[in-house]
Design a protein around this motif. Sequence first.
Motif, short mmCIF file in Angstrom:
data_model
loop_
_atom_site.label_atom_id
_atom_site.label_comp_id
_atom_site.label_asym_id
_atom_site.label_seq_id
_atom_site.Cartn_x
_atom_site.Cartn_y
_atom_site.Cartn_z
N THR A 220 0.84 -1.20 0.00
CA THR A 220 0.00 0.00 0.00
C THR A 220 0.88 1.25 0.00
OG1 THR A 220 -0.14 0.05 2.42
CG2 THR A 220 -1.84 -1.20 1.25
N ALA A 221 0.29 2.34 -0.44
CA ALA A 221 0.98 3.64 -0.42
C ALA A 221 -0.08 4.73 -0.35
CB ALA A 221 1.85 3.82 -1.66
N SER A 222 0.29 5.89 0.18
CA SER A 222 -0.63 7.02 0.26
C SER A 222 0.15 8.31 0.14
CB SER A 222 -1.42 6.99 1.57
OG SER A 222 -0.54 7.07 2.68
N GLY A 223 -0.52 9.37 -0.28
CA GLY A 223 0.12 10.67 -0.42
C GLY A 223 -0.81 11.66 -1.08
N SER A 224 -0.36 12.86 -1.22
CA SER A 224 -1.19 13.93 -1.78
C SER A 224 -1.11 14.01 -3.29
CB SER A 224 -0.76 15.29 -1.17
OG SER A 224 0.61 15.55 -1.45
N ALA B 237 -1.21 11.65 -6.85
CA ALA B 237 -1.51 10.32 -7.38
C ALA B 237 -0.31 9.70 -8.08
CB ALA B 237 -2.69 10.40 -8.34
N GLN B 238 0.46 10.52 -8.81
CA GLN B 238 1.63 10.00 -9.50
C GLN B 238 2.67 9.49 -8.52
OE1 GLN B 238 2.15 9.66 -12.95
NE2 GLN B 238 3.89 8.46 -12.16
N ALA B 239 2.85 10.22 -7.43
CA ALA B 239 3.82 9.79 -6.43
C ALA B 239 3.40 8.48 -5.78
CB ALA B 239 3.98 10.88 -5.36
N VAL B 240 2.09 8.30 -5.55
CA VAL B 240 1.59 7.05 -4.98
C VAL B 240 1.85 5.90 -5.94
CG1 VAL B 240 -0.50 5.80 -4.29
CG2 VAL B 240 -0.14 8.15 -3.52
N GLY B 241 1.60 6.13 -7.22
CA GLY B 241 1.87 5.11 -8.22
C GLY B 241 3.34 4.74 -8.28
N ASP B 242 4.22 5.76 -8.15
CA ASP B 242 5.66 5.49 -8.15
C ASP B 242 6.06 4.65 -6.94
OD1 ASP B 242 5.86 6.95 -10.47
OD2 ASP B 242 6.54 8.80 -9.47
N GLU C 262 -11.75 11.10 2.69
CA GLU C 262 -11.52 12.42 3.25
C GLU C 262 -11.25 13.44 2.17
OE1 GLU C 262 -10.02 9.69 4.09
OE2 GLU C 262 -10.53 9.29 6.19
N SER C 263 -10.57 13.01 1.11
CA SER C 263 -10.26 13.92 0.02
C SER C 263 -11.51 14.32 -0.74
CB SER C 263 -9.26 13.26 -0.93
OG SER C 263 -9.00 14.11 -2.03
N ARG C 264 -12.40 13.38 -0.96
CA ARG C 264 -13.64 13.69 -1.69
C ARG C 264 -14.53 14.62 -0.87
NH1 ARG C 264 -13.22 8.14 -2.95
NH2 ARG C 264 -14.81 7.64 -1.39
N GLU C 265 -14.53 14.47 0.44
CA GLU C 265 -15.36 15.30 1.30
C GLU C 265 -14.74 16.69 1.51
OE1 GLU C 265 -18.43 14.65 2.87
OE2 GLU C 265 -18.41 13.13 1.29
N ASN C 266 -13.42 16.75 1.49
CA ASN C 266 -12.72 18.00 1.74
C ASN C 266 -11.62 18.18 0.70
OD1 ASN C 266 -11.49 20.28 2.69
ND2 ASN C 266 -10.93 19.43 4.69
N PRO C 267 -11.91 18.85 -0.42
CA PRO C 267 -10.93 18.96 -1.51
C PRO C 267 -9.62 19.60 -1.07
CG PRO C 267 -13.11 19.68 -2.22
CD PRO C 267 -13.19 19.47 -0.74
N GLU C 268 -9.64 20.36 0.00
CA GLU C 268 -8.40 20.99 0.46
C GLU C 268 -7.44 19.97 1.06
OE1 GLU C 268 -9.34 24.13 3.12
OE2 GLU C 268 -10.39 25.34 1.61
N ARG C 269 -7.93 18.81 1.42
CA ARG C 269 -7.10 17.73 1.96
C ARG C 269 -6.97 16.62 0.93
NH1 ARG C 269 -8.94 15.51 7.50
NH2 ARG C 269 -6.96 14.42 7.15
#
Length: 249
Positions: A66-70, A72-77, A112-119
């Motif tokens: 698994t991976a997470s981040g702000s 999408a390209q970085a998560v894929g990398d 959380e991202s879908r509910e709060n675009p700033e995050r």
Amino acid sequence: MDRRLTAIVGVTLLVALAGCSGLAGSTGGPGNGPGDQATLDGRIDVAADGEATASPDRATIRVAVTASGSDAQAVGDDLAAADDSLRAGLTEWGLTEDAIRTVRYDVSETYESRENPEREQYRGVHQYAIELDDVDAVGEVIDVAIDSGADEVQRIQFGLSDDREAEVRERALQNAMANARDDADVLANESDLTIEGVHAVSTGGSGVSPYRVADSAAVAEGDAGGASTGIETGDVSVRVSVNVVYAVQ
């Protein structure tokens, strides 16, 4: 007199035609040859199940990175780097590339991202199915996968190779036929009938029940430099059904 004679002749013809129709119905149509169901003096139809078990000789381990981040390209990398590390560790241990299959790959926005675009936040998951024929090496392979970057051990499943499954299925069919004969004997005895033999037989449904282990059943044994992860194993069962028609008198 002429009208009465005509009526009698008409009735006689109807009876004769009815007799011809009955003869045609008993001899015509497919499947009514000698020994077929239509010529049986009596029959008993039985449906029965049979089961057989065997120790597994194949295992499938489901793991995930698994991976997470702000971004999408970085998560894929990150997932790509983890994929290289995981495959390198497993192939170095002795598995072939064909034994390591991708079963799911996903990079998507978190709730959380879908509910709060700033995050804005993304989460990526890459799930693998690792297949091996040495069931005694499952614990060792799990340790290798974790050391090579796997974040989750999701499921362990023990099953049968094609040859072993065919052998166990044959025993299950033998058990099903024995169960069918036992049932037929009871029915015949209760009906004052004698079983003359099997008139027809066919198989119904069949299935294999593998032995599954949740990740909570994987228990580490010894210290960090000791034995590998210990995994509980169990028998695999094969179940079949048969339909048997017995000729009776």
